[in-house]
Structure formats: C-alpha cells, structure tokens
Design a protein around this motif. Structure first.
Motif, PDB file in Angstrom:
ATOM      1  N   ARG A   1      44.809  39.931  35.905  1.00 28.87           N
ATOM      2  CA  ARG A   1      44.882  39.510  37.302  1.00 28.87           C
ATOM      3  C   ARG A   1      43.710  40.077  38.098  1.00 28.87           C
ATOM      4  O   ARG A   1      43.138  39.394  38.954  1.00 28.87           O
ATOM      5  CB  ARG A   1      46.206  39.939  37.935  1.00 28.87           C
TER       6      ARG A   1
ATOM      7  N   HIS B   1      34.636  44.242  45.912  1.00 27.68           N
ATOM      8  CA  HIS B   1      35.578  43.699  46.887  1.00 27.68           C
ATOM      9  C   HIS B   1      35.143  43.957  48.329  1.00 27.68           C
ATOM     10  O   HIS B   1      35.880  43.615  49.247  1.00 27.68           O
ATOM     11  CB  HIS B   1      36.966  44.319  46.691  1.00 27.68           C
TER      12      HIS B   1
ATOM     13  N   GLU C   1      40.816  37.783  39.920  1.00 32.91           N
ATOM     14  CA  GLU C   1      40.481  37.904  41.335  1.00 32.91           C
ATOM     15  C   GLU C   1      38.978  38.104  41.525  1.00 32.91           C
ATOM     16  O   GLU C   1      38.364  37.494  42.412  1.00 32.91           O
ATOM     17  CB  GLU C   1      41.250  39.072  41.963  1.00 32.91           C
TER      18      GLU C   1
ATOM     19  N   ARG D   1      43.917  33.999  51.323  1.00 35.58           N
ATOM     20  CA  ARG D   1      44.769  34.117  50.138  1.00 35.58           C
ATOM     21  C   ARG D   1      44.634  35.484  49.474  1.00 35.58           C
ATOM     22  O   ARG D   1      45.636  36.091  49.078  1.00 35.58           O
ATOM     23  CB  ARG D   1      44.411  33.015  49.145  1.00 35.58           C
ATOM     24  N   LEU D   2      43.415  35.984  49.351  1.00 34.84           N
ATOM     25  CA  LEU D   2      43.178  37.223  48.623  1.00 34.84           C
ATOM     26  C   LEU D   2      43.280  38.466  49.507  1.00 34.84           C
ATOM     27  O   LEU D   2      43.435  39.579  48.998  1.00 34.84           O
ATOM     28  CB  LEU D   2      41.800  37.183  47.962  1.00 34.84           C
TER      29      LEU D   2
ATOM     30  N   TRP E   1      41.156  47.400  44.840  1.00 33.72           N
ATOM     31  CA  TRP E   1      39.848  47.002  45.354  1.00 33.72           C
ATOM     32  C   TRP E   1      38.784  48.021  44.969  1.00 33.72           C
ATOM     33  O   TRP E   1      39.011  49.229  45.007  1.00 33.72           O
ATOM     34  CB  TRP E   1      39.907  46.857  46.876  1.00 33.72           C
TER      35      TRP E   1
ATOM     36  N   LYS F   1      45.657  47.624  45.987  1.00 32.43           N
ATOM     37  CA  LYS F   1      45.348  46.323  45.414  1.00 32.43           C
ATOM     38  C   LYS F   1      44.290  46.409  44.319  1.00 32.43           C
ATOM     39  O   LYS F   1      43.909  45.393  43.732  1.00 32.43           O
ATOM     40  CB  LYS F   1      44.840  45.372  46.510  1.00 32.43           C
TER      41      LYS F   1
ATOM     42  N   TYR G   1      51.759  42.506  46.376  1.00 34.64           N
ATOM     43  CA  TYR G   1      51.547  41.106  46.769  1.00 34.64           C
ATOM     44  C   TYR G   1      52.736  40.567  47.549  1.00 34.64           C
ATOM     45  O   TYR G   1      52.562  39.886  48.570  1.00 34.64           O
ATOM     46  CB  TYR G   1      51.305  40.276  45.504  1.00 34.64           C
TER      47      TYR G   1
ATOM     48  N   ALA H   1      37.284  34.848  40.998  1.00 30.79           N
ATOM     49  CA  ALA H   1      37.470  33.980  42.163  1.00 30.79           C
ATOM     50  C   ALA H   1      36.538  34.384  43.296  1.00 30.79           C
ATOM     51  O   ALA H   1      35.972  33.528  43.992  1.00 30.79           O
ATOM     52  CB  ALA H   1      38.925  34.020  42.620  1.00 30.79           C
TER      53      ALA H   1
END
Length: 461
Positions: free
Chosen positions: A29, A274, A33, A54-55, A270, A268, A195, A36
């Motif tokens: 996952r 990020h 991310e 969304r993220l 990050w 998360k 999430y 993406a």
C-alpha cells in the motif's frame, strides 16, 4: 539516488518504524501510494487536486480538530454582533498560521522523527515533555474537551426535541461518549485504522460544509458587504473589538495543531517523497475547510441575528436563537446536524492527541492494542461530566494563561529546529519569507492569548 535511499534511516519500512502507528500499513500500500504520487506529479495542478483530497489526511484531521466549539462560537458571535465586517479576521488567523503548518509538513516529510523527540534531543526534556506534550497537548485535550461535550450533548437534546423526543443531555451522553470513543480507538488499529478515522473526519467536514451551505442558501448573502468584510479590516472600538479579535485568532492554530499534523503524517508513513502531498494537505485539507466553514457560519448569522438587538453569547443560545429564523424548512435541522459534527470531530481529535502526548511524556512505545494506549486515548472522556456540570471556567483560564507562554516558547523551539543544519541538514529553512511568517504567527499567538486571559480576568479593556 532517491530521497528514501539517502535517508539516514534507510528503506521505507525502516523509516516508518520511527513512529510505530505506521507499522501496520502493508508495504504494497505504501508503494502504491508513492507510485500514485509520481503519476500525479506529471499532471497540471488542477488535475492533481482530486488526488490530494484522496491521499491527504492529517490536514483534514487538523481542520476537524481546530473547528471546535470555541472557533465556531467566535464565528457565530462575529456574524450576530457585527455582520460581515469581521470576515477578514479568519483570513489573518489562517494566513499567519499556514507558515508553521508548512514547517510541520517539512518536519514530517524530511525530519523523519516525531517533533517532540527532536525537541527533547536538542532543547531538553522540559521543553518537549512539559511545555509541548503536557501543556500543549494533554492539558488542552483534557480540559478543553468539557466545552465539546457540553455542546455536543446539548445539540443532541435540541435535535431530538425537534423530532418530538425528550432526550436531555443528562441521558444522551452515553451515545456521545460511545461514538467518539469508538472512532478514536480505531485510530491506528489494523492496516486501515488511520485511513478509516481520516475518512470519518473528511465526511464530518463535508457534512458541515453541506449543512451550513444549505442554511446560507435559505438565508441569502449580501455579497457586496461580504467582500468588503473579507478585504477591509474593521474592529469595534474598545475592549469589545479586542475580545473579538482575540477569540477569533487564538481559536485558530496553536501547539496542538502543529504537533498533531506531524504525528498524523508519521502515522501514515509519510517520508521525503510525500512533502508535496503534505504541503498540499495543509492548504486543501486544513486551511480550505477552516476558511469555508468559518465564512459560511459568519454569513448565516450576519443574515439573521445581526441588528436583532441583544443576542446570546453562548453557542447553544446562539443556535437556539437562529433555528426559528430558518423557517419551516430542513435548514434548521441541517444547521443543528452540521453543528453537531463540530464537537464530535474535535473530541475524537483531542482523544488521539492526548494519547500521543502522554506516550511522549513517559517515553512509551505507542501500541494501539495495549491497555496503556486505550486508557490514554479515553482520558479526555472525563469531560462527559460536562453533561451535568458547567465547563471548568477557572481551569480553562489557567490553562489558557499557560498556553500563552507555551505557544511562544514552543514556537521558538520549532523555529530553531527548522533552521538548524545539524537537525535538518539541507532540508532546513532557507526562506527569509517563511521564517518571518513563522515569527509573526508565534508573536501574534502569544499576544492574543495573553490578552484573552487578561481580558477574562478583567485586567484588560
């Protein structure tokens, strides 16, 4: 060599071990991310925005926490007493606050270590554990939650009364406590716990926006006066003006918001790649909902209760005065429902913040399955006593007085860390404008908080 490869902590999985709440996130996952984000970076900004929605997450969490009983009461009073004239105050409060929030984005993505731990290493345990974790997080979360619970249970009583059901707050408090406790305890649980809580916060913010927008459509808006109020500074003379500016500014951003964004981002997973997402989350997730909701609430009350004579000074009194003016439409229920989302989300956020603060104070490893984490996250629920008792005004004033000093000192600590080459390396702040912006916010927060306390004690104005 990529940013992650050059990280002092090595691989992505090794890096996120710096804050254990991210360990439950599956590797695939995290990789999906990042892939993406790389695809998004190739698109123009307008096409990236849906992806940021969304993220993103920590920004939305922060907005939901900041839009609490104090912030919304200040907005309601502004509109009821002064119409559209004070819309500009929200812009000033958020505009100055953005600089420190962007610093938190840098600490999260590039610093790669929880900011309280950085403080302790560089500035000592008193700065980190007492001023930041205890006063800035735990005390604020526990004491200020009394206002959230009192407002939330009163709103449930008002909504049920409108539906023909007698459900006073002395009886509905278990539902409020169960909902907020269940959501808060879900944070970090399993691979998607973070999430799910972020989605809850986003949905609540969306409900606020839609509900207050429905009210604004019914009430209407004087766009000429609203635009003037946004861009032409005005305050009433004397103590009333000072009190208004203090309430609207001090309620916006402080230590809890700064630290919460950092830890929510680390939860998360990050990292260096990020940072663009983290910065976008500050603007889209944090600032935009705050400004839109504050704008709508002020305008709704400006179009109804302004110039109506004496108006109540409490959130519940103001909402009860507004509802009959919305007519026999769904707007009155929309307002009450949207308003209920305000204390619900803030209580959830304060519960998580309290657990983070206590674990940093005692040096505990955060484990959401442990009794220790669950006990810490439930501590602010002591405010359920607020269903029977009034808010502890004296304690709130004492904590606010301490925060006046805390905001300033902790702000300086973060400023120094951000500019310290030993701590941040080449990722330290090199922007003159960014540094000035942070110092302006720190100075303003300290000033308005101190003035607020003196005003409440009758020593100012």
């Amino acid at each position: 060599m990529t940013d992650v490869e050059s990280s002092p902590l090595g691989s992505e999985r090794e890096r996120i071990a710096a804050y254990p709440l991210a360990e439950a996130i599956p590797e695939d996952r995290l990789n999906a991310e990042l892939a993406a984000l790389e695809r998004m970076d190739e698109k123009p900004l307008p096409l990236r925005i849906p992806g940021y929605f969304r993220l993103g997450g920590p920004g939305f969490m922060g907005a939901a926490a900041t839009l609490g009983a104090g912030t919304l009461t200040a907005a309601m009073l502004s509109g009821a007493q002064f119409g559209y004239k004070t819309l500009w105050v929200s812009l000033v409060a958020m505009g100055s606050g953005i600089f420190m929030m962007l610093a938190m984005a840098r600490f999260t993505a590039k610093g790669q270590t929880p900011v309280i731990q950085l403080q302790q290493r560089e500035h000592g345990w008193f700065m980190a554990k007492v001023l930041t974790a205890f006063l800035g997080l735990v005390c604020v979360a526990t004491v200020f939650n009394f206002g959230q619970v009192a407002l939330g249970t009163e709103l449930v009583e008002s909504i049920s009364a409108g539906l023909g059901v007698d459900w006073p707050r002395e009886w509905n408090w278990p539902i409020y406590g169960l909902i907020t406790s269940w959501v808060a305890l879900s944070y970090g649980r399993g691979g998607r716990g973070v999430y799910y809580v972020e989605c809850f916060m986003k949905l609540c913010l969306l409900a606020m926006l839609l509900c207050f927008a429905a009210c604004l459509i019914v009430v209407g808006i004087d766009w000429g006066a609203a635009l003037k109020g946004l861009f032409v500074p005005w305050l009433p003379r004397g103590a009333q003006g000072i009190d208004l500016f203090i309430a609207s500014s001090a309620a916006a951003i402080g230590v809890m918001d700064w630290v919460f964004f950092n830890y929510a981002g680390l939860s998360k997973g990050w990292g260096p790649r990020h940072e663009r997402l983290a910065r976008a989350d500050v603007y889209i997730g944090f600032a935009l909902p705050f400004l839109l909701i504050s704008f709508m609430v002020i305008c709704v009350f400006a179009g109804t209760l302004h110039s109506a004579g004496d108006v109540p000074t409490t959130a519940i009194g103001l909402s009860k005065a507004l509802v009959p003016l919305l007519g026999e439409t769904g707007a009155k229920y929309a307002f009450l429902f949207g308003f209920l989302m305000v204390p619900l989300t803030t209580t959830v956020a304060m519960s998580i913040v309290c657990a983070i603060g206590l674990h940093e104070i005692f040096g505990w490893r955060p484990d959401v399955r442990s009794w220790r984490w669950k006990t810490c996250i439930l501590l602010p629920q002591i405010a359920l006593l607020g269903a029977w008792l009034p808010s502890p005004v004296l304690i709130i004033i004492v904590i606010a007085a301490m925060l006046s000093l805390t905001n300033n000192i902790v702000g300086w600590s973060f400023f120094l860390l951000l500019n310290d080459k030993k701590v941040m390396g080449e990722n330290r702040s090199k922007s003159w404008g960014w540094n000035v912006g942070i110092l302006v916010q720190v100075t303003m927060l300290n000033s308005v908080a101190l003035m607020w306390v003196l005003n409440r004690m009758g020593l100012w104005g």
